[in-house]
Design an enzyme around this catalytic site. Structure first.
Site, PDB file in Angstrom:
ATOM      1  N   ASP A 126      31.234  46.934  46.867  1.00 20.68           N
ATOM      2  CA  ASP A 126      31.721  46.994  45.491  1.00 20.68           C
ATOM      3  C   ASP A 126      30.652  47.597  44.565  1.00 20.68           C
ATOM      4  O   ASP A 126      29.479  47.220  44.621  1.00 20.68           O
ATOM      5  CB  ASP A 126      32.060  45.565  45.045  1.00 20.68           C
ATOM      6  CG  ASP A 126      32.839  45.502  43.750  1.00 20.68           C
ATOM      7  OD1 ASP A 126      33.940  46.076  43.706  1.00 20.68           O
ATOM      8  OD2 ASP A 126      32.351  44.871  42.791  1.00 20.68           O
TER       9      ASP A 126
ATOM     10  N   ASP B 249      35.217  43.309  51.872  1.00 23.49           N
ATOM     11  CA  ASP B 249      34.751  43.754  50.565  1.00 23.49           C
ATOM     12  C   ASP B 249      33.486  42.957  50.264  1.00 23.49           C
ATOM     13  O   ASP B 249      33.531  41.733  50.155  1.00 23.49           O
ATOM     14  CB  ASP B 249      35.843  43.448  49.527  1.00 23.49           C
ATOM     15  CG  ASP B 249      35.864  44.442  48.394  1.00 23.49           C
ATOM     16  OD1 ASP B 249      34.788  44.702  47.842  1.00 23.49           O
ATOM     17  OD2 ASP B 249      36.958  44.936  48.058  1.00 23.49           O
TER      18      ASP B 249
ATOM     19  N   HIS C   1      43.333  49.219  43.972  1.00 20.47           N
ATOM     20  CA  HIS C   1      43.746  48.130  43.075  1.00 20.47           C
ATOM     21  C   HIS C   1      43.224  48.305  41.647  1.00 20.47           C
ATOM     22  O   HIS C   1      43.476  47.456  40.801  1.00 20.47           O
ATOM     23  CB  HIS C   1      43.256  46.807  43.651  1.00 20.47           C
ATOM     24  CG  HIS C   1      41.766  46.728  43.737  1.00 20.47           C
ATOM     25  ND1 HIS C   1      41.022  47.558  44.551  1.00 20.47           N
ATOM     26  CD2 HIS C   1      40.876  45.967  43.073  1.00 20.47           C
ATOM     27  CE1 HIS C   1      39.745  47.293  44.379  1.00 20.47           C
ATOM     28  NE2 HIS C   1      39.623  46.328  43.491  1.00 20.47           N
ATOM     29  N   ASP C   2      42.454  49.365  41.406  1.00 21.23           N
ATOM     30  CA  ASP C   2      41.924  49.627  40.061  1.00 21.23           C
ATOM     31  C   ASP C   2      42.565  50.846  39.405  1.00 21.23           C
ATOM     32  O   ASP C   2      42.239  51.167  38.259  1.00 21.23           O
ATOM     33  CB  ASP C   2      40.409  49.890  40.119  1.00 21.23           C
ATOM     34  CG  ASP C   2      39.631  48.717  40.666  1.00 21.23           C
ATOM     35  OD1 ASP C   2      40.000  47.565  40.366  1.00 21.23           O
ATOM     36  OD2 ASP C   2      38.642  48.948  41.394  1.00 21.23           O
TER      37      ASP C   2
ATOM     38  N   GLU D 106      31.686  52.040  47.065  1.00 20.90           N
ATOM     39  CA  GLU D 106      32.551  52.350  45.920  1.00 20.90           C
ATOM     40  C   GLU D 106      31.701  53.043  44.868  1.00 20.90           C
ATOM     41  O   GLU D 106      30.760  52.457  44.335  1.00 20.90           O
ATOM     42  CB  GLU D 106      33.178  51.086  45.315  1.00 20.90           C
ATOM     43  CG  GLU D 106      34.192  51.442  44.225  1.00 20.90           C
ATOM     44  CD  GLU D 106      34.430  50.357  43.188  1.00 20.90           C
ATOM     45  OE1 GLU D 106      35.457  50.416  42.512  1.00 20.90           O
ATOM     46  OE2 GLU D 106      33.582  49.458  43.035  1.00 20.90           O
TER      47      GLU D 106
END
Ligand code: GLC
Ligand code: MG
Length: 542
Positions: free
Chosen positions: A201, A99, A325-326, A264
């Site tokens: 990200d 990430d 995870h969001d 992302e």
């Protein structure tokens, strides 16, 4: 299909390192824990593991606030642990994706300390500093993604700095060439250690409007939504200059061979696909979150898949995501009965699937008592927090579900004693077994991994039907999005014989008919066209 680069044919599995496996009893997952579970990932049948941030960090946003891009936080281990993880993963033919968090650093990053120290600091321009508005307030109306103004005043130097997320996450200034060079060095640091790619990200946030114009109001805003939605993010994100930044990142990756760049990006389909770039010079995979945002109905999903397929640029390789995870967990969103349909959809659509840890055992949301809330977003804007989808992986029925010898940082699901990998791995009817079989089918049938896609007309609004094909091989996928039995009739049937390869309900009664196909409640089927009659005969029409 000749083109079998790994990130097209393979599947990605996301690990949230705090929650996957703890090795030292502190209740927080770590790198050694992940290494211990690589055999599980290989057994499951995924091809790559994407690990959310493990870099040194004050953990204001659980690692998405990076204080040192080239290290490992002691909570997660050491660089040696990381090297061992990569070596063990590669030994099992698993790729490792990191990430990369380039939009912002932690407030504790030495670059920011330097930048903040004085207006004349050599690194002042590495971050985004602006004078106050004439009334002393923030320079413009931009809102933080976690609520509240996106600008914080630094009293000592009398200027505001910009942070698209927490005030502990100041945005880097990607217009500054020294920032770009430093961040390229970060990419090289990890590429030299053998990583196979990056998930970048909030990549669509990196470039902001040069004039910092106010964002326009969003007419669709309603009070239940997070505050960020009050304004349309016209000037604070998705700026045209981003494509130069991406091109430079690609140039850094290029000499390393088959490395993947995943972005992302939360944007509507037509903007999302722009991130493939002109002549595919953008990211390899702009993360496609559309399944998360679309109502769970056969028609809506079918329309989405067709719209997305049609919007792809020539040669652009699709990808699909059900959770991360969001976002709310898929089992919580669609319910346990539909979790198998979701799995079959994710793993049979055309394009690289990304699985979120725990979804394969049907982990749903865990209620977090107020005194155990961790996510800063939940504190800022109650109800928007992400803790419920970040709870520990459930491995077995031992103490703390085999996750940790100590108290887990977030509570386990109350069903941990029965919903875990050990319970499900030998159960032919479990969700885990279904995931494993689906992943196995993808390896056995190139039609499923890299083959073409064709949607089929369906005689009922509750079923999404499509085909995947490669050369002579054709597979049909029928997904019943409803809790009632559906009979499907296909007027375009050509008399082919079909073999059932897989059902989401292994105990289904085999129904035979010459002109109709019955799908049980919540059932999904994968059928293989069988011209040679080599498989047990089962004539069905769709
Ligand atoms: C991304 C991450 C999210 C994080 C945010 C800020 O959206 O997925 O977890 O809070 O960026 O880095
Ligand atoms: Mg630990």
């Amino acid at each position: 299909m000749a083109d079998t680069v790994w990130w097209k044919s393979g599947t990605v599995y996301q690990v949230y390192p705090r929650s996957f496996q703890d090795s030292d009893g502190d209740g927080i997952g770590d790198l050694r824990g992940i290494t211990r579970r690589l055999d599980y990932l290989a057994w499951l049948g995924v091809d790559a593991v994407w690990i959310s941030p493990f870099y040194p960090s004050p953990m204001a946003d659980f690692g998405y606030d990076v204080a040192d891009y080239c290290g490992v936080d002691p909570l997660f281990g050491t660089l040696e642990d990381f090297d061992a993880l990569v070596a063990e993963a590669h030994f099992r033919r698993l790729k490792v994706i990191l990430d990369f968090v380039p939009n912002h650093t932690s407030i504790a990053h030495p670059w920011f300390a330097d930048s903040r120290s004085a207006r004349t600091s050599a690194k002042r321009d590495w971050y985004i500093w602006r004078d106050p508005a004439p009334d002393g307030g923030p320079p413009n109306n931009w809102i933080s993604n976690f609520g509240g103004p996106a600008w914080t005043l630094d009293e000592a130097t009398g200027q505001y700095y910009y942070h698209a997320f927490l005030r502990e996450q100041p945005d880097l200034n990607w217009r500054n060439p020294s920032v770009r060079a430093a961040m390229h060095d970060v990419l090289r640091f990890w590429l030299d250690r053998g990583v196979d790619g990056f998930r970048v990200d909030v990549i669509w946030h990196l470039m902001k409007d040069e004039g910092f114009r106010d964002n326009p109001e969003n007419p669709g805003f309603s009070s239940g939504q997070a505050e960020i939605n009050r304004f349309a993010q016209v000037y604070s994100a998705d700026r045209p200059e981003i494509f130069d930044v991406i091109a430079e990142m690609r140039a850094v990756l290029a000499p390393y061979g088959e490395r993947v760049l995943i972005g992302e990006i939360y944007l509507p389909v037509e903007r999302l696909v722009a991130y493939y770039g002109a002549d595919l010079a953008g990211v390899d995979l702009p993360f496609n979150f559309q399944l998360i945002q679309t109502p769970w109905k056969a028609r809506s999903v079918a329309e989405l898949v067709i719209a997305y397929e049609n919007a792809l640029p020539p040669g652009g390789w699709p990808n699909w995501v059900l959770g991360n995870h969001d976002q709310s967990r898929i089992a919580a969103r669609v319910g346990a009965a539909q979790a198998g349909i979701a799995a079959m959809l994710l793993l049979t659509l055309r394009g690289t699937p990304t699985l979120y840890y725990g979804d394969e055992i049907g982990l749903a949301h865990v209620t977090i008592p107020p005194d155990r809330v961790q996510d800063p977003w939940e504190r800022n804007e109650p109800g928007h927090g992400r803790d419920p989808e970040r709870t520990p992986m459930q491995w077995d029925d031992s103490f703390h579900a085999g996750f940790s010898a100590g108290e887990p940082w977030l509570p386990l699901s109350p069903d941990a004693a029965t919903r875990n990998v050990e319970c499900q791995c030998d159960d032919a009817r479990s969700l885990l077994t279904l995931y494993r079989r689906l992943l196995r089918l993808r390896r056995d049938h190139t039609a499923l991994s890299t083959g073409g896609f064709r949607s089929l007309p369906s005689s009922t609004a509750f079923v999404f039907a499509y085909e995947r094909h490669d050369g002579d091989a054709t597979l049909r996928i029928l997904l019943n999005f409803s809790a009632s039995r559906q009979t499907i009739i296909d007027t375009a049937e050509d008399g082919s014989t079909w073999a059932i390869l897989l059902s989401t309900r292994p105990d289904r009664p085999i129904s035979r008919s010459d002109d109709a196909m019955v799908l049980e409640a919540d059932e999904g089927l994968i059928l293989l066209r069988d011209p040679a009659g080599a498989y047990p005969r089962h004539h069905v029409t769709v």
